[in-house]
Structure formats: C-alpha cells, structure tokens
Design a protein around this motif. Sequence first.
Motif, PDB file in Angstrom:
ATOM      1  N   GLY A  74       0.782  -1.234   0.000  1.00 33.74           N
ATOM      2  CA  GLY A  74       0.000   0.000   0.000  1.00 33.74           C
ATOM      3  C   GLY A  74       0.814   1.285   0.000  1.00 33.74           C
ATOM      4  N   PRO A  75       1.872   1.375   0.802  1.00 34.05           N
ATOM      5  CA  PRO A  75       2.605   2.644   0.891  1.00 34.05           C
ATOM      6  C   PRO A  75       3.157   3.196  -0.420  1.00 34.05           C
ATOM      7  CG  PRO A  75       3.088   1.309   2.792  1.00 34.05           C
ATOM      8  CD  PRO A  75       2.289   0.439   1.847  1.00 34.05           C
ATOM      9  N   PRO A  76       3.724   2.387  -1.327  1.00 37.00           N
ATOM     10  CA  PRO A  76       4.199   2.977  -2.585  1.00 37.00           C
ATOM     11  C   PRO A  76       3.070   3.613  -3.406  1.00 37.00           C
ATOM     12  CG  PRO A  76       5.214   0.833  -2.268  1.00 37.00           C
ATOM     13  CD  PRO A  76       4.129   0.966  -1.235  1.00 37.00           C
ATOM     14  N   GLY A  77       1.928   2.962  -3.466  1.00 38.51           N
ATOM     15  CA  GLY A  77       0.791   3.534  -4.188  1.00 38.51           C
ATOM     16  C   GLY A  77       0.277   4.788  -3.518  1.00 38.51           C
ATOM     17  N   ALA A  78       0.275   4.782  -2.188  1.00 36.90           N
ATOM     18  CA  ALA A  78      -0.172   5.958  -1.441  1.00 36.90           C
ATOM     19  C   ALA A  78       0.775   7.142  -1.692  1.00 36.90           C
ATOM     20  CB  ALA A  78      -0.245   5.641   0.044  1.00 36.90           C
ATOM     21  N   LEU A  79       2.062   6.874  -1.723  1.00 40.22           N
ATOM     22  CA  LEU A  79       3.036   7.931  -1.995  1.00 40.22           C
ATOM     23  C   LEU A  79       2.856   8.494  -3.401  1.00 40.22           C
ATOM     24  CD1 LEU A  79       5.453   9.602  -1.113  1.00 40.22           C
ATOM     25  CD2 LEU A  79       6.931   7.732  -1.857  1.00 40.22           C
ATOM     26  N   TYR A  80       2.648   7.617  -4.381  1.00 42.26           N
ATOM     27  CA  TYR A  80       2.407   8.057  -5.759  1.00 42.26           C
ATOM     28  C   TYR A  80       1.165   8.951  -5.817  1.00 42.26           C
ATOM     29  CZ  TYR A  80       1.535   7.914 -10.759  1.00 42.26           C
ATOM     30  OH  TYR A  80       1.294   8.266 -12.059  1.00 42.26           O
ATOM     31  N   LEU A  81       0.077   8.510  -5.178  1.00 39.40           N
ATOM     32  CA  LEU A  81      -1.153   9.297  -5.152  1.00 39.40           C
ATOM     33  C   LEU A  81      -0.922  10.648  -4.470  1.00 39.40           C
ATOM     34  CD1 LEU A  81      -4.172   9.612  -5.666  1.00 39.40           C
ATOM     35  CD2 LEU A  81      -4.579   8.317  -3.558  1.00 39.40           C
ATOM     36  N   ALA A  82      -0.186  10.657  -3.372  1.00 41.72           N
ATOM     37  CA  ALA A  82       0.099  11.905  -2.666  1.00 41.72           C
ATOM     38  C   ALA A  82       0.887  12.870  -3.553  1.00 41.72           C
ATOM     39  CB  ALA A  82       0.878  11.616  -1.384  1.00 41.72           C
ATOM     40  N   ARG A  83       1.851  12.347  -4.299  1.00 36.66           N
ATOM     41  CA  ARG A  83       2.649  13.205  -5.190  1.00 36.66           C
ATOM     42  C   ARG A  83       1.798  13.792  -6.314  1.00 36.66           C
ATOM     43  NH1 ARG A  83       8.356   9.880  -5.710  1.00 36.66           N
ATOM     44  NH2 ARG A  83       9.182  10.574  -3.711  1.00 36.66           N
ATOM     45  N   VAL A  84       0.892  12.986  -6.862  1.00 33.13           N
ATOM     46  CA  VAL A  84       0.000  13.481  -7.914  1.00 33.13           C
ATOM     47  C   VAL A  84      -0.904  14.572  -7.362  1.00 33.13           C
ATOM     48  CG1 VAL A  84      -1.947  12.865  -9.408  1.00 33.13           C
ATOM     49  CG2 VAL A  84       0.062  11.384  -9.309  1.00 33.13           C
ATOM     50  N   LEU A  85      -1.491  14.333  -6.207  1.00 32.26           N
ATOM     51  CA  LEU A  85      -2.374  15.333  -5.605  1.00 32.26           C
ATOM     52  C   LEU A  85      -1.608  16.619  -5.288  1.00 32.26           C
ATOM     53  CD1 LEU A  85      -4.519  13.059  -3.280  1.00 32.26           C
ATOM     54  CD2 LEU A  85      -5.272  14.227  -5.359  1.00 32.26           C
ATOM     55  N   ALA A  86      -0.402  16.488  -4.741  1.00 33.67           N
ATOM     56  CA  ALA A  86       0.413  17.675  -4.435  1.00 33.67           C
ATOM     57  C   ALA A  86       0.717  18.461  -5.711  1.00 33.67           C
ATOM     58  CB  ALA A  86       1.700  17.260  -3.726  1.00 33.67           C
ATOM     59  N   ALA A  87       1.010  17.755  -6.808  1.00 36.74           N
ATOM     60  CA  ALA A  87       1.285  18.423  -8.084  1.00 36.74           C
ATOM     61  C   ALA A  87       0.059  19.178  -8.589  1.00 36.74           C
ATOM     62  CB  ALA A  87       1.752  17.414  -9.126  1.00 36.74           C
ATOM     63  N   LEU A  88      -1.127  18.716  -8.188  1.00 40.32           N
ATOM     64  CA  LEU A  88      -2.371  19.388  -8.575  1.00 40.32           C
ATOM     65  C   LEU A  88      -2.758  20.491  -7.593  1.00 40.32           C
ATOM     66  CD1 LEU A  88      -4.423  16.258  -9.663  1.00 40.32           C
ATOM     67  CD2 LEU A  88      -3.409  17.999 -11.157  1.00 40.32           C
ATOM     68  N   GLY A  89      -1.906  20.721  -6.587  1.00 37.45           N
ATOM     69  CA  GLY A  89      -2.165  21.785  -5.624  1.00 37.45           C
ATOM     70  C   GLY A  89      -3.011  21.369  -4.433  1.00 37.45           C
ATOM     71  N   VAL A  90      -3.175  20.064  -4.241  1.00 36.78           N
ATOM     72  CA  VAL A  90      -3.956  19.567  -3.112  1.00 36.78           C
ATOM     73  C   VAL A  90      -2.999  19.256  -1.956  1.00 36.78           C
ATOM     74  CG1 VAL A  90      -5.499  17.734  -2.310  1.00 36.78           C
ATOM     75  CG2 VAL A  90      -5.704  18.600  -4.653  1.00 36.78           C
ATOM     76  N   GLU A  91      -3.225  19.901  -0.808  1.00 36.80           N
ATOM     77  CA  GLU A  91      -2.411  19.622   0.382  1.00 36.80           C
ATOM     78  C   GLU A  91      -2.712  18.191   0.820  1.00 36.80           C
ATOM     79  OE1 GLU A  91      -2.225  20.950   5.031  1.00 36.80           O
ATOM     80  OE2 GLU A  91      -2.890  22.418   3.559  1.00 36.80           O
ATOM     81  N   THR A  92      -1.666  17.381   0.961  1.00 37.81           N
ATOM     82  CA  THR A  92      -1.859  15.953   1.199  1.00 37.81           C
ATOM     83  C   THR A  92      -1.126  15.498   2.454  1.00 37.81           C
ATOM     84  OG1 THR A  92      -1.980  15.649  -1.190  1.00 37.81           O
ATOM     85  CG2 THR A  92      -1.692  13.685   0.133  1.00 37.81           C
ATOM     86  N   THR A  93      -1.812  14.690   3.258  1.00 36.09           N
ATOM     87  CA  THR A  93      -1.246  14.119   4.472  1.00 36.09           C
ATOM     88  C   THR A  93      -1.305  12.607   4.364  1.00 36.09           C
ATOM     89  OG1 THR A  93      -2.032  15.984   5.771  1.00 36.09           O
ATOM     90  CG2 THR A  93      -1.447  13.996   6.990  1.00 36.09           C
ATOM     91  N   LEU A  94      -0.184  11.941   4.632  1.00 40.94           N
ATOM     92  CA  LEU A  94      -0.145  10.483   4.675  1.00 40.94           C
ATOM     93  C   LEU A  94      -0.276  10.052   6.129  1.00 40.94           C
ATOM     94  CD1 LEU A  94       2.729   9.956   2.137  1.00 40.94           C
ATOM     95  CD2 LEU A  94       0.406   9.106   1.883  1.00 40.94           C
ATOM     96  N   ILE A  95      -1.130   9.040   6.381  1.00 41.42           N
ATOM     97  CA  ILE A  95      -1.384   8.557   7.745  1.00 41.42           C
ATOM     98  C   ILE A  95      -1.079   7.074   7.771  1.00 41.42           C
ATOM     99  CG2 ILE A  95      -3.124   8.237   9.535  1.00 41.42           C
ATOM    100  CD1 ILE A  95      -4.667  10.578   8.168  1.00 41.42           C
ATOM    101  N   THR A  96      -0.336   6.645   8.794  1.00 37.64           N
ATOM    102  CA  THR A  96      -0.010   5.234   8.957  1.00 37.64           C
ATOM    103  C   THR A  96       0.107   4.927  10.441  1.00 37.64           C
ATOM    104  OG1 THR A  96       1.470   3.475   8.203  1.00 37.64           O
ATOM    105  CG2 THR A  96       2.493   5.577   8.812  1.00 37.64           C
ATOM    106  N   ASP A  97       0.348   3.662  10.766  1.00 32.80           N
ATOM    107  CA  ASP A  97       0.553   3.299  12.155  1.00 32.80           C
ATOM    108  C   ASP A  97       2.048   3.288  12.479  1.00 32.80           C
ATOM    109  OD1 ASP A  97       1.441   1.034  10.906  1.00 32.80           O
ATOM    110  OD2 ASP A  97       0.076  -0.335  11.920  1.00 32.80           O
ATOM    111  N   ARG A  98       2.402   2.993  13.703  1.00 28.73           N
ATOM    112  CA  ARG A  98       3.791   3.042  14.131  1.00 28.73           C
ATOM    113  C   ARG A  98       4.655   1.973  13.475  1.00 28.73           C
ATOM    114  NH1 ARG A  98       4.671   2.062  20.172  1.00 28.73           N
ATOM    115  NH2 ARG A  98       2.461   2.431  19.951  1.00 28.73           N
ATOM    116  N   VAL A  99       4.086   0.788  13.195  1.00 25.61           N
ATOM    117  CA  VAL A  99       4.875  -0.304  12.600  1.00 25.61           C
ATOM    118  C   VAL A  99       5.311   0.069  11.205  1.00 25.61           C
ATOM    119  CG1 VAL A  99       4.844  -2.733  11.919  1.00 25.61           C
ATOM    120  CG2 VAL A  99       3.699  -2.018  14.013  1.00 25.61           C
TER     121      VAL A  99
END
Length: 99
Positions: A74-99
């Motif tokens: 999941g994390p690589p896809g989430a990072l890709y999505l976050a980068r796309v959203l950021a490029a579109l001007g959308v402030e993006t926060t990634l959330i995960t657990d401690r592990v």
Amino acid sequence: MNSRNEPDWQALDALLRHDPGGRGVAAFQERGQPLAAGHLRAAAKHLAEHGQSAAIVTGFAIVGRNPPAAETDGPPGALYLARVLAALGVETTLITDRV
C-alpha cells in the motif's frame, strides 16, 4: 477511455477491488453490492473540482505474523497518489501506524 475521453469508471472500480492476495478487504459487501459501488467517479470528480486537502491512510501492520510486519504494497501507491495530488495543488497528508 470512451469516446468522450472519460475513463471507464466501472472498469477502474473493478480493478481497485481486485484482491490477488485473497485477503477479502476489497470484497466487502453490503446488501449484495460492493461497499461504495459506483462512488469512485463522484469522489474523483469532487476532489478534482473542490479538493484543497486530502488524507491518505495506508501501511497498517500485519499482526498475524510474529513479530508483526509492516504492510509493503500500500505505501508505494499511497506515496504516488500523494505526489500526484500535491502536483495538482492539493495539500496531502499520509497517515499510517507506528509499525
């Protein structure tokens, strides 16, 4: 894409629900229908037209292992999505657990 340069939303929805690992998460149903069936197009359109910020949740622990392990797909896809959203001007926060 169809003749109006629209994605095939039904095919994308089916692709997102593909569960090659057989974990069942993508197969959750309510009244015989997948959860949020058909909502992908509306969500994408709303985000594109009105999105200012988004939170992406990913990377939860696999607790059935000893010791527990971090999710790896999941994390690589989430990072890709976050980068796309950021490029579109959308402030993006990634959330995960401690592990």
